[in-house]
Motif scaffolding. Sequence first.
Motif, PDB file in Angstrom:
ATOM      1  N   PRO A   1       1.175  -1.345   0.268  1.00 22.21           N
ATOM      2  CA  PRO A   1       0.283  -0.070   0.213  1.00 22.21           C
ATOM      3  C   PRO A   1       0.746   0.767   0.461  1.00 22.21           C
ATOM      4  O   PRO A   1       0.502   1.990  -0.168  1.00 22.21           O
ATOM      5  N   ARG A   2       2.337   0.778   0.336  1.00 15.97           N
ATOM      6  CA  ARG A   2       3.169   2.025   0.694  1.00 15.97           C
ATOM      7  C   ARG A   2       3.661   2.930  -0.958  1.00 15.97           C
ATOM      8  O   ARG A   2       4.276   3.824  -0.969  1.00 15.97           O
ATOM      9  N   LEU A   3       3.295   1.216  -2.283  1.00 16.15           N
ATOM     10  CA  LEU A   3       3.823   1.836  -3.531  1.00 16.15           C
ATOM     11  C   LEU A   3       2.630   2.828  -4.205  1.00 16.15           C
ATOM     12  O   LEU A   3       1.690   2.513  -4.589  1.00 16.15           O
ATOM     13  N   PRO A   4       3.494   3.632  -5.087  1.00 22.64           N
ATOM     14  CA  PRO A   4       2.313   4.071  -6.447  1.00 22.64           C
ATOM     15  C   PRO A   4       2.291   3.366  -7.233  1.00 22.64           C
ATOM     16  O   PRO A   4       2.437   4.829  -8.505  1.00 22.64           O
ATOM     17  N   THR A   5       2.270   1.741  -7.133  1.00 22.04           N
ATOM     18  CA  THR A   5       1.514   1.520  -7.950  1.00 22.04           C
ATOM     19  C   THR A   5       0.301   0.757  -8.619  1.00 22.04           C
ATOM     20  O   THR A   5       0.159   1.410  -7.190  1.00 22.04           O
ATOM     21  N   ILE A   6      -0.168   0.993 -10.168  1.00 16.97           N
ATOM     22  CA  ILE A   6      -1.477   0.490  -9.737  1.00 16.97           C
ATOM     23  C   ILE A   6      -1.601  -0.692  -8.768  1.00 16.97           C
ATOM     24  O   ILE A   6      -3.073  -1.090  -8.096  1.00 16.97           O
TER      25      ILE A   6
ATOM     26  N   SER B   1      -4.792  -0.257  -6.182  1.00 17.48           N
ATOM     27  CA  SER B   1      -6.241  -0.478  -6.261  1.00 17.48           C
ATOM     28  C   SER B   1      -6.128  -1.459  -4.100  1.00 17.48           C
ATOM     29  O   SER B   1      -7.350  -1.679  -4.499  1.00 17.48           O
ATOM     30  N   ASN B   2      -5.078  -2.071  -4.228  1.00 16.79           N
ATOM     31  CA  ASN B   2      -5.466  -2.545  -3.134  1.00 16.79           C
ATOM     32  C   ASN B   2      -5.472  -1.856  -1.756  1.00 16.79           C
ATOM     33  O   ASN B   2      -6.306  -2.104  -0.619  1.00 16.79           O
ATOM     34  N   THR B   3      -5.196  -0.765  -1.544  1.00 17.42           N
ATOM     35  CA  THR B   3      -6.196  -0.031  -0.705  1.00 17.42           C
ATOM     36  C   THR B   3      -7.374   0.781  -1.171  1.00 17.42           C
ATOM     37  O   THR B   3      -7.666   1.786  -0.051  1.00 17.42           O
TER      38      THR B   3
END
Length: 573
Positions: free
Chosen positions: A376-381, A385-387
């Motif tokens: 959740p800390r990463l600005p990945t898709i 979406s996980n958050t």
Amino acid sequence: MFDMDWSPDEKTETMLWHMAIQNAIEYSGKAAPGSVIGRLMSVRQDLRQHGKILSPIIAEKVAQANSLASEKGLEYLRGILTSEAPELLEERKKQVKREGLPELKNAQKGNVVLRFAPNPNGPLSFGHARGITINGEYAKEYDGELILRFDDTDTTVKPPLLEAYDAIEKEAEWLLGYKPHRIVIASDRMAEYYRHVDLMLDGEFGYVCQCSADDFREFRVGKTNCPCRNNNVESNKELWAKMLDGTFQPGDCVVRVKTDMTLKNPALRDWPALRIQDTITNPHPRKEIASKYRVWPLLDFQSAVEDFLQGVTHIIRGKDLMDSTRKQTLLYQHFGWKYPETMYWGRVKVHEWGGFSTSQMRKDIESGKFTGWSDPRLPTIAGLSNTGIQAAALRNFWKELGVTQKDISVPLATLYSHNIKIIDDNAPRISFVRNPVELMLVGVDDKEINVPSHPNNQHLGVRKINIESKTIFVEQEDLQYNQLRLKEFGDFEINDNMATFVAKERTDKRKIVHWTSKDCCSDAKLVCVLDGELTSIEGKIEANGFTNGTPVQLERIGYGIISNSNIITFTHD
Ligand SMILES: [Zn+2]
């Protein structure tokens, strides 16, 4: 997210009221709290931390504005804004005008082909979402086609990652809301790129250059031709064969596109198109490719040839790639092809995310600093979406920024406000009680309390909360008050862990708190990112039958997403 004692000053209250009216005007008397909150948070970032306190206040004002609209009409509401806050009427006019993407140049409906071409050296990040959503929106608008193309021919500097291919395909579909029309993997297309090298050598607009990198740099700077430029077709073909058969090693030679060594822009002078990569030591991660090829196209060449072969009509790319357009246009001229229409955008920076590069994230995941691409800390898709960030929110975010060459810096709150607009009207409210303390109910005969699942959306029904045991949980911090209003239940006096019923209706301004019944709740964890750290808060979650991935609004806390039966991931205030 934990300051419970703040309350808005008079000026802020008035502004909330005006924004509720503004929203009611815009949506023909059906203002939505989520939409007001979204706009508020984007203009008043200082209020973001008080979202949970503001939410019920805004819901109340929105309800008032809506009922005023149905009683007295929209003109009446317009009248209020005209005299009290005319700038809000003006602001809407401006925003309405700006909506939508600019037109594609020379585009015929049904005859448009666009592409999104990531390097699969990791799954998609927030920045990639721009490429996929903007191209995807255009493809939709023009009844065109969108190609998802994996530009995976760099095996040394940014080598592809095997699991990224599948991940990107899934993420692209999630972001678009449809499957890309075509999928192309560059490493499957090597024969085509080689065929075009033959055409270049035959056409004498390409040559094999054996100069060292340093030597060629001097020729480039000095605007002079390198000796290899005069190779005849036969010797070029011989050298090319030796590149392919392993006679030459990486760095020994490259294939160059003949342009003009006196061009003003040094980057365009006889630019390199193909090179040798050591795929014996560093095989390509796709098993079927592995060590099969030694000579690999560089991105500008591979992308240019593939765009032509796939019939791409429009390219939308970062303005940092203008030189690529120029280089490729020179190649297209040699081949006698027409270069696609191009549009450029500037950089977009999100304040809260510094420099996250795919390569750096990959390293940090491998070293264990992050749990994976969906951390959740990463600005990945995957992380977003996980958050609980919705695909439509990302689409709307990028669409609103549009295609402009201006560099833009935005707060994360802008993305959050788009997300609120998407989820708020359908996110059921549920209670999550942190630091739960038991209270015995006194003077309550009911065995069940009916609570609406949503303050405005009746379609979501009611929550039937069983209170047969007359035991409830509230948050410890709330027990500092002797008088509480249990939300959607009644006013109570609190004494020695007993809550004595006073009245169903609101009798005074006592603090409204959320609660949950011991008869229908379970232990759960709220996972959130606080100051860049993953934190997990224990508590009691109200019984609910929601499936994983359901966005919810946790009373007084904010939005979250059901991750599994006993884990909720915090999305935003
Ligand atoms: Zn040379």
